[in-house]
Design a protein around this motif. Structure first.
Motif, PDB file in Angstrom:
ATOM      1  N   TYR A   1       1.271  -0.714  -0.306  1.00 37.95           N
ATOM      2  CA  TYR A   1       0.062   0.111  -0.282  1.00 37.95           C
ATOM      3  C   TYR A   1       0.931   1.568  -0.086  1.00 37.95           C
TER       4      TYR A   1
ATOM      5  N   GLU B   1     -10.264  -2.476   1.814  1.00 37.07           N
ATOM      6  CA  GLU B   1      -9.413  -1.156   2.034  1.00 37.07           C
ATOM      7  C   GLU B   1      -9.135   0.277   2.458  1.00 37.07           C
TER       8      GLU B   1
ATOM      9  N   ALA C   1      -4.211   2.429  -0.507  1.00 36.13           N
ATOM     10  CA  ALA C   1      -4.714   1.735  -1.910  1.00 36.13           C
ATOM     11  C   ALA C   1      -3.539   1.770  -2.024  1.00 36.13           C
TER      12      ALA C   1
ATOM     13  N   HIS D   1      -4.733   3.240  -7.623  1.00 33.30           N
ATOM     14  CA  HIS D   1      -5.615   2.408  -7.029  1.00 33.30           C
ATOM     15  C   HIS D   1      -7.095   3.275  -6.035  1.00 33.30           C
ATOM     16  N   LEU D   2      -6.134   4.259  -5.869  1.00 28.09           N
ATOM     17  CA  LEU D   2      -7.380   4.762  -4.888  1.00 28.09           C
ATOM     18  C   LEU D   2      -8.486   5.164  -6.061  1.00 28.09           C
TER      19      LEU D   2
ATOM     20  N   ILE E   1     -11.325   3.074  -6.771  1.00 32.15           N
ATOM     21  CA  ILE E   1     -12.043   2.710  -5.630  1.00 32.15           C
ATOM     22  C   ILE E   1     -12.754   4.110  -5.479  1.00 32.15           C
TER      23      ILE E   1
END
Lengths: 156, 156
Positions: free
Chosen positions: A66, A94, A113, A118-119, A122
């Motif tokens: 992460y 997460e 994340a 990736h953040l 999401i």
DNA sequence: CCTGAAATTTCGAGCCG
DNA sequence: CGGCTCGAAATTTCAGG
């Protein structure tokens, strides 16, 4: 759990265990002039009373993949929809914590994340709930982190 | 620490220990068909590599006298004064973590106080640094809290 | 990664206020 | 009854291979 009847032995145990959940009970026993079994019993009681919530291993998030940590604040359209948002947040592993807050935001959560992409994924795919809007604060660096202090004066 | 070479045994150990720092190593050993001593060695290696940062006992803040939890965001006048603010925050034991952030705030911290009056006292007497202004979000309730998930796919 | 031994944790039984 | 000690079985820890 609300506040209980602590004595100074409970306080010492909590202090010593706070930073080191694996501290040998016999060490605590020697420092408090009591038997190891009694320490063990006290810790069981503190646990079943809900004072000790658990023993966690703190793992470096970066070491397990992460790279990004962020806070997300929710401003809800309908202030009765708290539970709906919380249910969605629980489904996203997460998301590591979630608070009801007063001030700028109604709900405030923290999320880890893999990276910024990736953040964003999401937030866009799993947090666009149509229930309000969100604001994101990305953390560059966790400068420090430590447990709450155990202070006997707080309990008098 | 940056990412290391994990194998599936390391992952299993981290998963099992994450929620229960006192899980018997022999239980892990039996579930992984390996000796307890080998588990012990792996955990030592993970600790000295900085993957495991420590074993913490999670204590209910309310049970030890903290009724108020708040987030404090700092908006600095002079963006080079990060370290000065951090130094002040470190001196206040009720401040449990501190992040450098991007977005609305420059620095973002979390704090526990005995009650709202105590929180106000800390903010007025110890956080009026003349370095910028602060905004406070009070948490009514921590709805949930959990560790980051250990996912082997993140490490591939 | 294993074996083996010393220290520690855990749990039941019993003691004492 | 509640909190402690004692002792035995399971577990952790460490040295040596």
């Amino acid at each position: 759990m609300p506040r209980q009847h602590f004595d100074s032995l409970d306080i010492k145990i909590l202090e010593m265990l706070s930073n080191n959940a694996r501290k040998p009970f016999l060490e605590i026993a020697r420092e408090t002039h009591i038997s190891g079994a009694a320490i063990h019993q006290r810790i069981q009681k503190l646990t079943s009373a809900g004072v000790i919530l658990g023993f966690r291993t703190e793992i470096d998030p970066a070491a397990v993949g992460y790279q990004t940590c962020a806070y997300i604040g929710f401003i809800l359209n309908d202030p009765t929809k708290f539970d709906e948002v919380v249910a969605r947040l629980r489904e996203i592993p997460e998301v590591v914590d979630c608070h009801f807050t007063t001030g700028t935001y109604d709900i405030f959560a923290r999320i880890y994340a893999r990276n910024n992409a990736h953040l964003l994924e999401i937030i866009h795919k799993r947090l666009s709930l149509g229930l309000g809007r969100t604001e994101t604060l990305i953390s560059f660096k966790e400068v420090f982190k430590r447990p709450v202090p155990i202070v006997s004066e707080n309990l008098e």
